[in-house]
Each structure stands twice: as C-alpha cells, then as structure tokens.
Design an enzyme around this catalytic site. Structure first.
Site, short mmCIF file in Angstrom:
data_model
loop_
_atom_site.label_atom_id
_atom_site.label_comp_id
_atom_site.label_asym_id
_atom_site.label_seq_id
_atom_site.Cartn_x
_atom_site.Cartn_y
_atom_site.Cartn_z
N HIS B 136 39.53 40.45 39.80
CA HIS B 136 40.97 40.39 40.08
C HIS B 136 41.22 39.92 41.51
CE1 HIS B 136 45.09 40.96 39.31
NE2 HIS B 136 44.99 41.98 38.49
N SER B 137 40.23 40.02 42.38
CA SER B 137 40.42 39.53 43.75
C SER B 137 40.38 38.00 43.79
CB SER B 137 39.32 40.08 44.67
OG SER B 137 38.06 39.60 44.25
#
Lengths: 454, 454
Positions: B136-137
């Site tokens: 998700h980063s």
C-alpha cells in the site's frame, strides 16, 4: 500452559521479516505404480484426518506480561497446517526448488502452532514432494530431522501411514552449537566444575593460535559476501552425491568422509566467490557442529564445535584437502583429551561472541566464521511414507544477518544429500554451487587416479 | 532517490506479521481455444522478458538515518517478482482461493520492489488466474485496480500483450478515506479556509446525533467479533453477482444499486453473526469511502466517508433496506450542500480518531465502525490479457487489528464481483458469507414479487 524455555525465546526474539527462524526439510517421494490419479489428494485427506494432534504440534504461543507461554490451540485448523499445492507442468525440480524457496522465506503465523506441511504434487517422473517447516523455538534441527524420519517406515504399505503430529516427541535435544553454548552459559554445577580445565584448554588454544599452524579458531574468519545482512527472500538448492564416490576419495587420500565433504564445499565456495570476484585473501572458516556421541538419543545434546579452515586460499585441490584435514584433526585431538563437560565449556566460551552477535542482531564486527556446514547422519535403509518410496530428503536451515549461506547435509541410503539455503539477494546464482560441488569431487577423483563412477 | 511520502510511511510503519499492508487482486482468465499445452508457461516467459521496468515497479526501500527513501533496484530479479504456480488437480476454485489466501497472508520482502505477480495454471474448466500484490505504500487501492485494468485490452490478440510494470503510472491518487483524512490534517491553505464551514458541519452532525433518527456517525458502532485483534492468516472468498438482478431489486424498492449492495452485506453479516451467536444488539456500522467525482482521474483523490447504519438489528429485510437507505441519504444530503474542501475537512475531522487508532496499532476503545465496504466501478467491456479473455476480477484488501473483515467490490461487465478478505482465525467459516449474500438478494427479490433470474 508452560513457559517457553530461554533458548526458544531467543529464537523467537531473533525472528524478523528478513530472518525467519524456522527450519525445514524437503522430501521427495515416488508415486507408487498403479496409484489412482488423485493419489496425492487422498494422502492429503488422510493426513488431515489425523486430528489427534500430539505435543508440541498442538501448542501455540501466548504472551502474558511480555512473557511467552505455550498453550494448547483450541481452534486447531488442520487445513491451515496441511496444505496441498502443485507444480506447473511438467513439474521440473527447478520449479520445486523455486516453490520451496518461496515457502521457506515466509514467516509462520504466531497465532497458531508454529509448523506447516505442504504436499506438492506433479513433480516430473511421477513423483511428489513434502515440504515441512517447524519454528526453531518448537524443535531443533536434529529433532526436526528425527521427526521427519519417524513418520516413515522401512516397510511399504498403506497400513504404515503415519504423520509427524501423531507421534509424541522424544525429549528435545538442542543441537545447534551456539544454542548449546548459550544453554551452557546459564551454568550447571557439573559444567561449572569443568571450568578450570576448560580455561586451561582455552589457554592452550590461545597459545596454539601463535604456535600451531593447524590451529583454526573463531575470529580468524575474513570479511566475505557470505557475511552480509540478508534480505527476506531465499534460494534453496539441493542435490544428492554418491556416498560410495565420496568414501572412495576419502580412502584414496587417507581422510574421513567428512574431510572430503568439507573439501567439496571449500572448492565450490572458492570457485563461486572467484566468479563474483569476491574471494577473500585469507581462507574461509567453516563452523561445524559435531555430536560427541554416536547414539542419537538423549546424549545428542552434547555437541562440540569445530572451526575448520577451508583453505580457500590454496589453489591445488589435494593440498586444500590436506590443510582442511589438519585443521579438523587439531580439534579432534584436543577434544579427545577432554571430557564432554570440558568440551561444552570450551564451546560455550568460544561461541559466546557468536551467540551474542546473533542475539544483538548485529553483524559481527569481527567475523567468527563464514559459513555453517552441518552433517546429520541419516537412515541407510529405504524408507516409505505409506506405500510411497522416499527418493531423497534435504535439510533446509536458517539464514541469518551475517550468515547468508547454510550448508546442511543428511545421508540417505548411498547418497549424501546437500541442502543449501541462502539469501537470494546477497548470493546471486547460488545454485551454481551444486555444479561446483560435483566438479570438486571429480577433481579429487582425477587427482587420485580414479575413474569417476559415472 | 526520493523520500517516501508521509502517508506511505504510515503504511510501512503499520505493517506487522499479523497485519501485512499490501493490497491485491485476483483475476480469472480463460485459456484460449487451441492454445498450446504450455500456454501459461509461455505467458510467464513472455511476462518475464518485459524487463524495462517502469516506476514505481523498479523502486525499493532504503533507510538512511531512520528515514525511508525509494531508490532504484539495481539487482532487479524478474523471476522473483513474477512467479509461476499451479493448482492440484482438478483445480477447484476452492483450492485457488486457499492458495491466494496463503499468498495474501505473507509479507513482501522489503529488500525488493514491493510487488509480486503470480500466474496460476490449472484452474478447472480450462482457466488460469493471476494474483497480484502491491504494498500500500507503493500504490493505493484505486491505483492498483487501475493498474490491473490498464494492462488489459478490449481487443483480444497476442499483439496486445502488456504487463503492469511496463506502463508508467498515472499520478497517484490516494483513495482510502482515512489516509485522505490524514493528508488533510497536514493542512493546505484551501482546506484551512474551509475549516469554519467544516466546523459548522461537524456541529450540525453533533446536533443531529441527538435529533435526527437517520444520522449515523463514527463511534456509534457496537463491539463485535469483526473488531478483534487479527492473526497473520487470511481467508479470501470471492464471488460475482448479477448486476441486472441487483439493479432490478434497486428499481423495485426505489433505492440505488449501492443501497441494495449494502442490504446484501447487512443481511449476510447478520446471519453469519447469528450463526456464531455473536450479533450485537445495536446495528453494525459500515464505513464506505465514496468518490466525490465521477471522472476517475486526478480528482479521484477527493473522497468522502459515509457511515452507513447496516440495520442488523432489524429482522425484516425490506425494512432493513429502508433504514440503510435513510442513513446513506443523510450523508448524501449533507455532502450535497458542501464544497469538496468542506467535505474533506469533515472527513478529516471524523476519521482522525480512526486514523489515530490505526496508527497507534491499538484496537479502538471506542469502535468507529465495524466493517469497511468499498465499491470501485470497473470496466463494462470484456477485457483481454493478450488473447485470454478475463472472466472476473476480485479485489483483495487489507485486514487490520480491529478490522478483521474487509468487503471490496468491483463491477465487470454485468457482474458485481465481491472480494471478502478476513482474518482466518477471528472469523471462522467466513466463506459462508458468500452464500448468505446470495440468499439476501433472493430474499429481496421474493419480497418485491420478482421471479429470480436463475
């Protein structure tokens, strides 16, 4: 509910995403002739049906006030622990190794008992594989290998079908040298009594460091790419080598089988590091945990450490073998004069820096050794899982920050099975080592005037 | 080298073994007629040959002085990122879901670019699957779904073969409500100017909490087993439901498609929790991130939050649908009177407690919501990966401590695809929800006097 013992706590505490602390094994089986098409599927169903789970397979971690305990898992989920996978067509060994490398790089779920078994179907030539992983806090390497053997039978037949979690474990025997060393440091009376002699032995070792050319001790290891911080991805390579060939070479040179194995590893590592332009000027040092007793039971927790000079600075393979033999013989001579308590005290004192380095998670500023090579004797007889013949078993050990490669060996029938596990990022194309091991044995055979067997 | 933005840093910091912070997608394809036996193998080879890797797929993390940066991966290892797996015979969907559940539960290796793609062959009825995971980063959910669509083509043909890592990404659009809220909290001038109006709106919300029966806000959610700490193992369940049926039901009751979807989720959750004797007395609250704009581009980072009352305390399905619709309409009315800056300010203020709870890693003492339900519009046309028709695509989101279930939806052709990801331990037999979703739609159709389509 029982408290997690201190050594197991260390394995739990050492674990990080890039440094999973589980050990494992890969076993290769032959699908019996005339087996139904869903043979492996049936095996999986049958394995999952064995739900009377014995300790320690039924135990999960629970933390109370920061202290870990083992408690019984009330929601034991057999489908989670026993998995069924397959290889893509045509099921090449290369794909099997890629799959188990991936599986070995993934952390176990701490909310469950810390083990998983994978049945992998579709291996080429009508074979299937079983990959098993155990957390090191649950079981040490020798116990794990023992568990992987105990569910097998010397008689083929479906009535002999057993699974590891059905069998109550024998008393745990901590095998890893440095963990034994740390156990020692927790001191027992007998060992304390051995300390003066141990101190004398350490003094001798210190003395020898300056005078005996065969002495190899800790902290003599050169800096090497084998000793970098590791990533979270793994590469596993495995192959069996003929024990007859290795024994013949040992006879030809008047060495032990173990000396030849070390020489094979040394030659392979030398060539691999030369490929990468990364061979240290000083010789690599291998750390070898060796059992002090031949019987494999309770006494198995008595182990010693040998720091072997791999003589990777020597170009000639026969000379290299000689140097290796001398450095191993040094420790054998020394240990022969000592009681096992004295040996343990020496091991503890010598491995303390290595153990503390591991504990602190730091890469040692002074390298104790470059690579661990461990050799566990295995079964001579053909073993079966139910009616499926086992074709090979390969140990899979742990890679740590500062120890990017581990070489584990186990014998089976006339084969010595090598399992090499490495950080995939620190050691590119590590699988080349398998070929170089082969070449190294050829080389020794040629030099001895042997005609290779194949 | 570029610094990791603050929101992405949060995703990195939130990650733990039991809480991997990657999102993913499962896509199911049809093997073309007359394809060679090694069709998937060829796809994998072709995909791996696409080694001109575009950002952000070529970036890995590097920490300097405790600060994470993205740097280019100089040892990019295509075989590591692109994997080739297979299902055991006969390749049941159940086995596919078990496999991707396992893969989705494993942490990515932080020493490499934070993505992996798995080609899975041997799905029954001549199909294959692709499971993709992104940290998700690296990418938010909407961007990830967009990437999974962009490499597909509306024209079948091998000349259209593209892979996600070939395509330069569009500007990132952070989609998750609370991350948007946290971005907001970092304050920009425009948003600061909107604050008085936002304060007014919050005051209204507070006022409504006491007076408007349709108001549902954060911190009204009951304690529920959905909101326990999670383990590191996952269960993924996925199924498509006919959009025509859902639309017909919506027309029959004068609601939106989204209202019917929420009613399906509500009925399914109610029944699942009743099975476990764990239905809270107060109704469950769902948090729905909704886009404020219809066009899916730069404006896509403008999102609002709806706290929907799932009315799980109401026995009658039609009454339940009505209560859900009223609670959703409340927020729509309110948002209609506000500029998007004002909405963002409200969202930021409302989600701050949720965001901080997530940040601190604590299970909220006051539950903001019980479950996230997100719905991303997908393609209407049939899409192809090379010459392989895509049969379905299912989003796989994140499970967090305190949020043991996530329901994500994406539309494709005439199907609404549900992807349910859950902690396997907190939510036993979660796959029952799929059947209950089906039953819930049946129930609404029957009550409306419809004859079900199938």
């Amino acid at each position: 509910m029982s408290i997690v013992d201190p050594i197991s706590q260390i394995f739990l505490r050492l674990e990080r995403r890039n440094q999973p602390m589980h050990i494992g094994g890969l076993q290769l089986f032959s699908v019996p002739e005339n087996a139904p098409a869903d043979y492996v599927h049936q095996l999986v169903d049958r394995a999952r049906a064995q739900n009377a789970v014995q300790p320690p397979f039924d135990k999960r971690l629970k933390y109370r006030f920061g202290q870990p305990f083992w408690i019984e898992d009330q929601d034991f989920d057999m489908e989670y622990h026993v998995r069924h996978l397959a290889l893509p067509e045509p099921g090449a060994i290369r794909d099997l190794l890629a799959l188990v490398s991936m599986l070995h790089g993934a952390l176990l779920d701490r909310a469950r008992p810390l083990w998983e078994v994978y049945f992998i179907e579709g291996v080429t030539d009508n074979r299937f594989a079983v990959y098993t992983k155990f957390h090191h806090s649950m079981m040490d390497g020798i116990s794990a290998m023992r568990v992987l053997r105990r569910f097998l039978s010397i008689d083929p037949g479906t009535e002999h079908f057993r699974v590891p979690w059905q069998l109550p474990p024998r008393p745990s025997s901590r095998s890893h040298a440095w963990s034994a060393g740390l156990t020692m440091l927790q001191s027992s009376y007998r060992q304390a009594a051995a300390l003066p002699a141990a101190a004398r032995s350490l003094y001798d070792a210190w003395h020898d460091a300056h005078h005996d050319p065969d002495f190899t001790g800790p902290a003599q290891a050169p800096a090497c790419i084998l000793n970098r911080p590791v990533s979270g991805s793994r590469r596993f390579a495995a192959q069996g080598y003929s024990m007859t060939r290795i024994r013949d070479a040992a006879d030809a040179y008047g060495t032990t089988v173990n000396d030849v194995v070390l020489a094979m590893c040394a030659s392979a590592l030398r060539r691999y590091l030369i490929d990468l332009d990364a061979l240290p000027r000083a010789p690599l040092i291998a750390m070898l945990p060796v059992s002090l007793h031949d019987d494999d039971d309770a006494a198995g927790n008595r182990i010693a450490l040998i720091y072997a000079n791999l003589a990777t600075d020597i170009d000639d393979p026969v000379e290299r073998l000689g140097a290796i033999k001398r450095s191993v013989d040094y420790w054998k001579r020394r240990y022969k004069r000592m009681s096992s308590e004295q040996i343990m005290a020496v091991v503890a004192a010598m491995s303390a820096p290595a153990g503390l380095n591991l504990l602190s998670g730091l890469v040692p500023s002074r390298q104790s050794f470059n690579v661990v090579i461990s050799n566990v004797p295995g079964p001579d007889d053909t073993l079966y899982f139910g009616d499926a013949e086992m074709l090979g078993m390969y140990p899979m050990s742990i890679v740590l920050d500062g120890q990017a490669l581990n070489i584990s060996l186990v014998s089976y029938r006339d084969t010595l099975e090598f399992g090499l596990i490495a950080c995939r990022r620190s050691l590119p194309s590590m699988q080349n080592l398998l070929k170089y091991l082969d070449d190294a044995l050829d080389e020794l055979e040629h030099a001895a005037g042997h005609v290779p067997h194949d």
